[in-house]
Design a protein around this motif. Sequence first.
Motif, mmCIF file in Angstrom:
data_model
loop_
_atom_site.group_PDB
_atom_site.id
_atom_site.type_symbol
_atom_site.label_atom_id
_atom_site.label_comp_id
_atom_site.label_asym_id
_atom_site.label_seq_id
_atom_site.Cartn_x
_atom_site.Cartn_y
_atom_site.Cartn_z
ATOM 1 N N THR A 183 10.359 -0.807 40.772
ATOM 2 C CA THR A 183 9.322 0.178 41.078
ATOM 3 C C THR A 183 8.908 0.850 39.771
ATOM 4 O O THR A 183 9.334 1.962 39.449
ATOM 5 C CB THR A 183 9.824 1.212 42.096
ATOM 6 N N ALA A 184 8.078 0.142 39.028
ATOM 7 C CA ALA A 184 7.619 0.617 37.725
ATOM 8 C C ALA A 184 6.220 0.079 37.478
ATOM 9 O O ALA A 184 5.786 -0.899 38.106
ATOM 10 C CB ALA A 184 8.561 0.171 36.620
ATOM 11 N N PHE A 185 5.515 0.721 36.537
ATOM 12 C CA PHE A 185 4.158 0.296 36.227
ATOM 13 C C PHE A 185 3.868 0.593 34.769
ATOM 14 O O PHE A 185 3.975 1.744 34.319
ATOM 15 C CB PHE A 185 3.151 1.032 37.117
ATOM 16 N N LYS A 186 3.568 -0.452 34.005
ATOM 17 C CA LYS A 186 3.230 -0.332 32.589
ATOM 18 C C LYS A 186 4.261 0.467 31.805
ATOM 19 O O LYS A 186 3.936 1.281 30.948
ATOM 20 C CB LYS A 186 1.835 0.284 32.431
ATOM 21 N N GLY A 187 5.516 0.219 32.137
ATOM 22 C CA GLY A 187 6.596 0.836 31.375
ATOM 23 C C GLY A 187 7.035 2.196 31.864
ATOM 24 O O GLY A 187 7.886 2.832 31.224
ATOM 25 N N PHE A 188 6.507 2.671 33.001
ATOM 26 C CA PHE A 188 6.904 3.969 33.549
ATOM 27 C C PHE A 188 7.520 3.799 34.934
ATOM 28 O O PHE A 188 7.118 2.929 35.712
ATOM 29 C CB PHE A 188 5.697 4.912 33.653
ATOM 30 N N ARG A 189 8.483 4.657 35.246
ATOM 31 C CA ARG A 189 9.037 4.715 36.595
ATOM 32 C C ARG A 189 7.927 5.087 37.575
ATOM 33 O O ARG A 189 7.074 5.925 37.297
ATOM 34 C CB ARG A 189 10.145 5.776 36.655
ATOM 35 N N TRP A 190 7.960 4.474 38.751
ATOM 36 C CA TRP A 190 7.002 4.808 39.794
ATOM 37 C C TRP A 190 7.770 5.377 40.989
ATOM 38 O O TRP A 190 8.091 4.693 41.941
ATOM 39 C CB TRP A 190 6.181 3.592 40.198
ATOM 40 N N SER A 191 8.077 6.648 40.921
ATOM 41 C CA SER A 191 8.817 7.325 41.985
ATOM 42 C C SER A 191 7.889 7.619 43.159
ATOM 43 O O SER A 191 6.657 7.515 43.056
ATOM 44 C CB SER A 191 9.391 8.640 41.464
ATOM 45 N N THR A 192 8.460 8.034 44.282
ATOM 46 C CA THR A 192 7.624 8.420 45.412
ATOM 47 C C THR A 192 6.856 9.697 45.111
ATOM 48 O O THR A 192 5.764 9.915 45.643
ATOM 49 C CB THR A 192 8.471 8.610 46.677
ATOM 50 N N ALA A 193 7.393 10.556 44.240
ATOM 51 C CA ALA A 193 6.655 11.761 43.858
ATOM 52 C C ALA A 193 5.375 11.382 43.118
ATOM 53 O O ALA A 193 4.318 11.988 43.318
ATOM 54 C CB ALA A 193 7.522 12.665 42.988
ATOM 55 N N LYS A 194 5.458 10.365 42.265
ATOM 56 C CA LYS A 194 4.284 9.940 41.512
ATOM 57 C C LYS A 194 3.322 9.155 42.392
ATOM 58 O O LYS A 194 2.101 9.375 42.357
ATOM 59 C CB LYS A 194 4.711 9.096 40.317
ATOM 60 N N GLY A 195 3.846 8.225 43.169
ATOM 61 C CA GLY A 195 2.985 7.341 43.935
ATOM 62 C C GLY A 195 2.393 7.963 45.183
ATOM 63 O O GLY A 195 1.227 7.725 45.517
ATOM 64 N N PHE A 196 3.186 8.769 45.900
ATOM 65 C CA PHE A 196 2.759 9.305 47.185
ATOM 66 C C PHE A 196 2.349 10.782 47.118
ATOM 67 O O PHE A 196 1.320 11.176 47.647
ATOM 68 C CB PHE A 196 3.875 9.157 48.213
ATOM 69 N N LEU A 197 3.200 11.588 46.507
ATOM 70 C CA LEU A 197 2.977 13.025 46.560
ATOM 71 C C LEU A 197 1.874 13.498 45.621
ATOM 72 O O LEU A 197 1.030 14.325 45.994
ATOM 73 C CB LEU A 197 4.278 13.761 46.251
#
Length: 548
Positions: A183-197
Amino acid sequence: MSISPFWHCCSGDRKPALSADPANRVLLLEAGGPDSNPWIHIPVGYFKTMHDPELDWCYRTEADPNVADRRIDWPRGKVLGGSSSLNGLLYVRGQREDYDRWAALGNRGWRYADVLPYFRKSEDQEHGANEYHGVGGPLKVSDLRLRRPIAEHFIAAAKDIGIPFNEDYNGATQEGVAYFQQTAFKGFRWSTAKGFLKPARRRPNLIVETRAQTCRVLFEGKRAVGVEYLQDGQRRKARARVEVILAAGAIGSPQLLQNSGVGPTTVLAKAGVALRHALPGVGRNLQDHLQVRLVFKTRERTLNDEVNHPLRKALIGLQYALLRTGPLTLAASQVTIFTRSRPELARPDIQFHMQPLSADKPGKGAHRFSAFTSSVCQLRPHSRGSVEIRSNDPLQYPAIHANYLSDERDHRVVIDGIKVARRIAAAPSLAPHIISEFVPGAQYRSDDELLQAARQFSQSIYHPAGTCKMGSDSMAVVDDRLRVHGLSALRVVDASIMPELVSGNTNAPTIMIAEKAADMILEDRKQAPGTQEIRGSKEARAEVALAV
């Protein structure tokens, strides 16, 4: 724990979640703070965020006689995004049989065919959409941005002993060896806070309160009407017009229920909590994946050498800063294997996590010699533990009894799992690169000795589940729409509702559970538009209160 689909934005043919409808007022209570620590967003940052009390609940199990009387660390996220903000980023759904089994236990609507659309709905898969994967969802799923020779040797060795390479273990079949999806994108973590919230924060009908620790559920009779929480040293109350949703994870949700007087009568009486509603299964059925970590010293240089060399360490930082590649993009493991501990089994019952580095335990510094880690865990353990409050103080941590390896049926699996790990290490593609087995060591040979090694050299993979299990039997806590049995306007939506632990890492399945729950909540509301409204209270703030 990931509950973010309750409030996420919608696009295309995605059904709206709770806060996407401006008529729904949603209050989110997060015990931790915002996800502003930069280490959260760097994939390998879990080495820094785990065991940090600002971000991690820092739970520990009780001393367990089944694992040499050790207390095992159980990191859990105490920050927006929950454990998705400090987990190992590994995207694993489990096996279709896991969900078919849930349905066979009496949980309608939880077959693999029922839940696959929710996995696809949440996903934005790097390789595009197909029968098993979706695009356009809030959760970025990508391939690893790091390759190391020792990992290639490990994959080749698995193939040497008959384990096939699997391009997509989240596709038609799970079995095989593969590089992890993350669960990452272009070298960054993609947490639910980032993706959803994050996309939903601009909505005026979504209120997010951080550093707001929920203490108990408020009831009027058998109906949940809100929660009491602690913020800025003050006890506050939030009232909910429609329902209260607990999404505090496999430790926090049963703790909240018990502190609210919902749970086993003996546990509540011992803790001095007045009984509101007897539910013997609250806090029972605790399951976790226990990994036996084998470490092999190597002739081949590994990440240990890179992170322990000052110049190379500086180059690692530069590579990430300029290109967003290299070791700082490392997920918790590079390679996974799903295979059978014995060939006669119907489906994989063990999983490997291979790392091109080694340490005494997760989150600690790398060893000063070249080595890799080959961890093996039992996917579907029979052993069961419990979570029990110690007192009526909602801020006191509960007692976590993991009871690892307490069921003798688990002994055979961990013994055979170690044997499979050693077969891989001895395979022609890997053996020339290995100097010796550092942990547990070649002196452990007989079955009894291997079981002793498992007790002594094992750690959690941090997948607690099952403590508010879904079902209709006497120990079930929620029904198949995640409503707490015997109470109204109260649901639990997190990994605690799993009746049985899934065959793999738990982040993706927990997000699926939340996606499905959001639809069920909206469906139920349409069928009962006349839900009781709370009036005359200055504290009435939301229709739905989410306690995480």
